[in-house]
Design a protein around this motif. Structure first.
Motif, short mmCIF file in Angstrom:
data_model
loop_
_atom_site.label_atom_id
_atom_site.label_comp_id
_atom_site.label_asym_id
_atom_site.label_seq_id
_atom_site.Cartn_x
_atom_site.Cartn_y
_atom_site.Cartn_z
N LEU A 160 3.50 5.68 13.35
CA LEU A 160 3.23 7.11 13.40
C LEU A 160 4.08 7.84 12.37
CD1 LEU A 160 1.51 9.00 15.17
CD2 LEU A 160 3.47 9.25 16.67
N ILE A 161 3.43 8.69 11.59
CA ILE A 161 4.11 9.47 10.57
C ILE A 161 3.84 10.94 10.84
CG2 ILE A 161 4.29 9.99 8.10
CD1 ILE A 161 3.10 7.12 7.65
N GLN A 162 4.88 11.75 10.78
CA GLN A 162 4.73 13.20 10.86
C GLN A 162 5.14 13.78 9.53
OE1 GLN A 162 6.35 15.35 14.27
NE2 GLN A 162 7.01 16.99 12.91
N ALA A 163 4.21 14.44 8.87
CA ALA A 163 4.50 15.12 7.61
C ALA A 163 4.63 16.61 7.88
CB ALA A 163 3.40 14.85 6.59
N GLY A 164 5.82 17.14 7.67
CA GLY A 164 6.06 18.56 7.92
C GLY A 164 6.55 18.79 9.34
N ASP A 165 6.98 20.03 9.59
CA ASP A 165 7.60 20.36 10.88
C ASP A 165 6.61 20.76 11.96
OD1 ASP A 165 10.15 19.83 9.90
OD2 ASP A 165 10.37 21.88 9.13
N TYR A 206 0.86 -1.18 0.00
CA TYR A 206 0.00 0.00 0.00
C TYR A 206 0.89 1.23 0.00
CZ TYR A 206 -3.68 3.29 1.17
OH TYR A 206 -4.57 4.34 1.14
N THR A 207 0.61 2.16 -0.88
CA THR A 207 1.38 3.40 -0.93
C THR A 207 0.50 4.55 -0.49
OG1 THR A 207 2.79 2.56 -2.69
CG2 THR A 207 2.75 4.94 -2.38
N LEU A 208 0.97 5.26 0.53
CA LEU A 208 0.27 6.41 1.08
C LEU A 208 1.02 7.67 0.67
CD1 LEU A 208 -1.78 7.76 3.06
CD2 LEU A 208 -0.11 7.31 4.88
N THR A 209 0.34 8.57 0.00
CA THR A 209 0.93 9.87 -0.32
C THR A 209 0.52 10.85 0.76
OG1 THR A 209 0.85 9.41 -2.68
CG2 THR A 209 1.08 11.72 -2.04
N LEU A 210 1.48 11.51 1.35
CA LEU A 210 1.24 12.45 2.44
C LEU A 210 0.80 13.78 1.84
CD1 LEU A 210 4.38 11.49 4.54
CD2 LEU A 210 2.05 10.58 4.73
N THR A 211 -0.49 13.89 1.60
CA THR A 211 -1.04 15.05 0.88
C THR A 211 -1.15 16.29 1.75
OG1 THR A 211 -3.28 14.31 1.40
CG2 THR A 211 -2.35 13.61 -0.71
N GLN A 212 -1.22 16.12 3.06
CA GLN A 212 -1.38 17.25 3.98
C GLN A 212 -0.31 17.17 5.08
OE1 GLN A 212 -3.69 19.64 3.54
NE2 GLN A 212 -4.47 18.57 1.75
N PRO A 213 0.13 18.30 5.59
CA PRO A 213 1.03 18.26 6.74
C PRO A 213 0.26 17.78 7.96
CG PRO A 213 0.48 20.52 6.20
CD PRO A 213 -0.13 19.67 5.13
N GLY A 214 0.94 17.09 8.87
CA GLY A 214 0.29 16.66 10.10
C GLY A 214 0.70 15.26 10.51
#
Length: 145
Positions: free
Chosen positions: A109-114, A84-92
């Protein structure tokens, strides 16, 4: 002049995805943290990056945790035994679980952005037993300096 402007526009549009990274996460029956784990279980990424979940062992899937997704991200659930491929479309913050092994603590847990705007809301989501223990440790890992 118009030809040069056209090339500049194409390059500007392409640059948004040209630097996106792909992160690999393996879904395992046994790993460094014990049984039923995502490895790695904590990822810091950038919006636009992708995370590819690979079922290194059978009977695993990936699913977003209700209440632990950035605003505007639709709930998702991959099929058992399939990548499964998840694209991190939004920060968070993106909370992840394996549906068949959630009770055994198979979370990530994934954090996208600072600056994840949904950090407090994601931390407030209650999880049972081993899943709660691991998720608490993962939040601590994300927030340490």
């Amino acid at each position: 002049m118009l030809k040069g402007l056209g090339i500049a526009v194409v390059l500007a549009l392409a640059s948004g995805t040209a630097f996106a990274a792909e992160h690999e996460v393996h879904m395992r029956n046994q790993g460094e943290a014990g049984p039923m784990v995502f490895e790695p279980a904590v990822i810091k990424a950038a919006p636009g990056d992708t995370v590819r979940f690979i079922p290194s062992d059978k009977t695993h899937n990936v699913e977003g945790v209700k209440g632990m997704l950035p605003e505007g991200v639709e709930p998702f659930k991959g099929k058992t035994n399939e990548e499964y491929t998840l694209t991190l479309t939004q920060p968070g913050i993106y909370g992840i679980r394996c549906s068949p092994h959630f009770a055994m603590g198979m979370v990530a847990l994934i954090q996208a952005g600072d600056n994840p705007g949904n950090l407090e809301a994601a931390q407030a989501v209650k999880m049972p037993g081993k899943a709660g223990e691991r998720m608490k440790a993962y939040f601590a890992e994300l927030t340490k300096p």
